[in-house]
Design an enzyme around this catalytic site. Sequence first.
Site, PDB file in Angstrom:
ATOM      1  N   SER A   1      29.729  38.719  49.879  1.00 32.55           N
ATOM      2  CA  SER A   1      29.950  40.114  50.319  1.00 32.55           C
ATOM      3  C   SER A   1      29.277  40.372  51.657  1.00 32.55           C
ATOM      4  CB  SER A   1      29.352  41.086  49.284  1.00 32.55           C
ATOM      5  OG  SER A   1      30.029  40.977  48.076  1.00 32.55           O
TER       6      SER A   1
ATOM      7  N   ARG B   1      47.451  41.063  43.750  1.00 37.64           N
ATOM      8  CA  ARG B   1      46.414  42.075  43.527  1.00 37.64           C
ATOM      9  C   ARG B   1      46.781  43.428  44.139  1.00 37.64           C
ATOM     10  NH1 ARG B   1      40.702  39.348  44.615  1.00 37.64           N
ATOM     11  NH2 ARG B   1      40.038  41.271  43.577  1.00 37.64           N
TER      12      ARG B   1
ATOM     13  N   SER C   1      34.558  50.901  43.050  1.00 35.46           N
ATOM     14  CA  SER C   1      34.916  49.702  43.817  1.00 35.46           C
ATOM     15  C   SER C   1      34.245  49.715  45.182  1.00 35.46           C
ATOM     16  CB  SER C   1      36.441  49.621  43.997  1.00 35.46           C
ATOM     17  OG  SER C   1      36.741  48.658  44.983  1.00 35.46           O
TER      18      SER C   1
ATOM     19  N   ASP D   1      31.314  40.671  38.853  1.00 41.75           N
ATOM     20  CA  ASP D   1      31.809  39.293  39.014  1.00 41.75           C
ATOM     21  C   ASP D   1      31.185  38.318  38.016  1.00 41.75           C
ATOM     22  OD1 ASP D   1      33.467  39.987  41.108  1.00 41.75           O
ATOM     23  OD2 ASP D   1      31.907  39.677  42.615  1.00 41.75           O
TER      24      ASP D   1
ATOM     25  N   ARG E   1      35.575  31.760  39.902  1.00 41.97           N
ATOM     26  CA  ARG E   1      34.539  32.050  38.898  1.00 41.97           C
ATOM     27  C   ARG E   1      34.955  31.583  37.495  1.00 41.97           C
ATOM     28  NH1 ARG E   1      31.209  34.527  42.392  1.00 41.97           N
ATOM     29  NH2 ARG E   1      32.068  36.168  43.693  1.00 41.97           N
TER      30      ARG E   1
HETATM   31  C1  S3P Z   1      33.052  42.981  46.462  1.00 42.06           C
HETATM   32  C2  S3P Z   1      33.226  43.952  45.529  1.00 42.06           C
HETATM   33  C3  S3P Z   1      33.701  43.702  44.168  1.00 42.06           C
HETATM   34  C4  S3P Z   1      33.599  42.226  43.785  1.00 42.06           C
HETATM   35  C5  S3P Z   1      34.031  41.318  44.887  1.00 42.06           C
HETATM   36  C6  S3P Z   1      33.231  41.559  46.147  1.00 42.06           C
HETATM   37  C7  S3P Z   1      32.615  43.361  47.825  1.00 42.06           C
HETATM   38  O1  S3P Z   1      35.052  44.096  44.057  1.00 42.06           O
HETATM   39  O2  S3P Z   1      34.354  41.963  42.626  1.00 42.06           O
HETATM   40  O3  S3P Z   1      33.873  39.957  44.497  1.00 42.06           O
HETATM   41  O4  S3P Z   1      32.160  42.492  48.571  1.00 42.06           O
HETATM   42  O5  S3P Z   1      32.714  44.555  48.153  1.00 42.06           O
HETATM   43  P1  S3P Z   1      35.437  45.643  43.734  1.00 42.06           P
HETATM   44  O6  S3P Z   1      34.747  46.433  44.739  1.00 42.06           O
HETATM   45  O7  S3P Z   1      36.920  45.756  43.866  1.00 42.06           O
HETATM   46  O8  S3P Z   1      34.970  45.853  42.345  1.00 42.06           O
END
Ligand code: S3P
Length: 479
Positions: free
Chosen positions: A59, A159, A204, A357, A432
Amino acid sequence: MAVGPQAANPPPGERDVLETAARADWRFRFQLKRRHVTPLLSGTAGPLKGRVRVPGDKSISHRALILGSLAVGCTRVSGLLEGEDVLCTAAAMRALGARLDRGADGIWTVTGVGIGGLIEPEALLDMGNSGTGARLLMGVVASHPLTAFFTGDASLRKRPMGRVGDPLSRIGARIVSRAGGRMPLAITGTGDPVPISYRLPVASAQVKSAVLLAGLNTPGVTSVIEPMPTRDHSERMMRHFGASVAVEDFSDGAREIRLEGQPELRAADLVVPSDPSSAAFPAVAALLVAGSELTIDGVGTNKLRTGLYDTLLEMGADITFRNERIEGGEPVADLLVKASELRGVTVPAERSPRMIDEYPVLAVAAAFARGPTVMHGLGELRVKESDRLSAVAEGLKACGVDFSIEGDILTVEGKGKPPAGGGLIAAKLDHRIAMSFLILGLAAKAGTKIDDGETINTSFPGFVELMNGLGARIAVEKA
Ligand code: S3P
């Protein structure tokens, strides 16, 4: 040195990274499909021992490249995750006009163009497997007067992107997509963006970040209200680059983030901590394989990411956070993990954004625990790199683990001893899922087989070598 197919005669240590970059770049340019399939086998291992560092946080790495590209000047990024997902974002930022170079020492230099300075990409932006890269960049493009076409691999094309498209069209962007907001899609950003106040319909961080990134090139205040706090790396990093971001917590658990638009972002060096989501795999392996004792250095411990570790501690895991410190604006610690007897627990829905995750690997840990582990609030797992709830269910079934799913609740019936294992698991282009069930195979009565481990390169290049260096037995199946 530039990363890409053009880089000549790299020193040996760099070859892997350059190869991965070249693969991402080639896919990006020529729309090549993933050509290799690598079935992996994992077998019962002796104790796992040693001291390791897992790759940089995914991230934070995406955000470092994106925000570095929007800042004025050169940002040096160390510890960047050089997995396919992030390399796709690097290729996309180059196509949008920024300059990104990787030094022989592994430090990346991002020469930003300043907010509003992006150019229209000539070709499709292929975001590979990365929902984060795709959604965040859609946000960036939305408030720039240019058109960009986005696509991705078979997983990403399934998605939902409408969750980002909806708020971005309120800002003034135009989006044309396949049914259900899916990719490939085109987004024409606006030169006259309107600041919005947006309440997220789902918790999210990707949607929050997309709106905030669009807000960077929008006059006035853009605000996002999230029902439950999600990872705050965008907010932290925007401040690090000089933006003004205010946060207010409400008594019902919601949170509002207010960003002042059109700041001048100034280049500022970054250190990327090791990814707690990647550390979860060796950590859970060490808990499950008898006699193991492992230290994982420099793991990010941002409270909005550590729900898995809180849960494992409740389950009786012997995990100690040592040498807690701040690096590059994020808290980190060295994790000492010792094999432990786990007990089943109930994981409340409110915790899900802090460990979204980590449910596949938690389900694996729960399969060895004594008693049921009940995980609430897993609806979002249906729209990850795979339908993770189904993929976890199929994997557990193939490995002889009892479980049930009711709505968005998964209950894993641990028996306090290793499950049968022995299953063949479909990774479904989901890193994962692949790593979680390889970990199960290390401690189950019989090993597991993953139909394709290539997907692991999206977030954890070197996973097999790192695990085997600790004493695991993971190997490519011989043809
Ligand atoms: C992420 C947010 C999450 C996570 C993804 C990374 C990010 O998704 O599942 O692996 O870096 O902002 P969501 O925000 O859609 O839950």
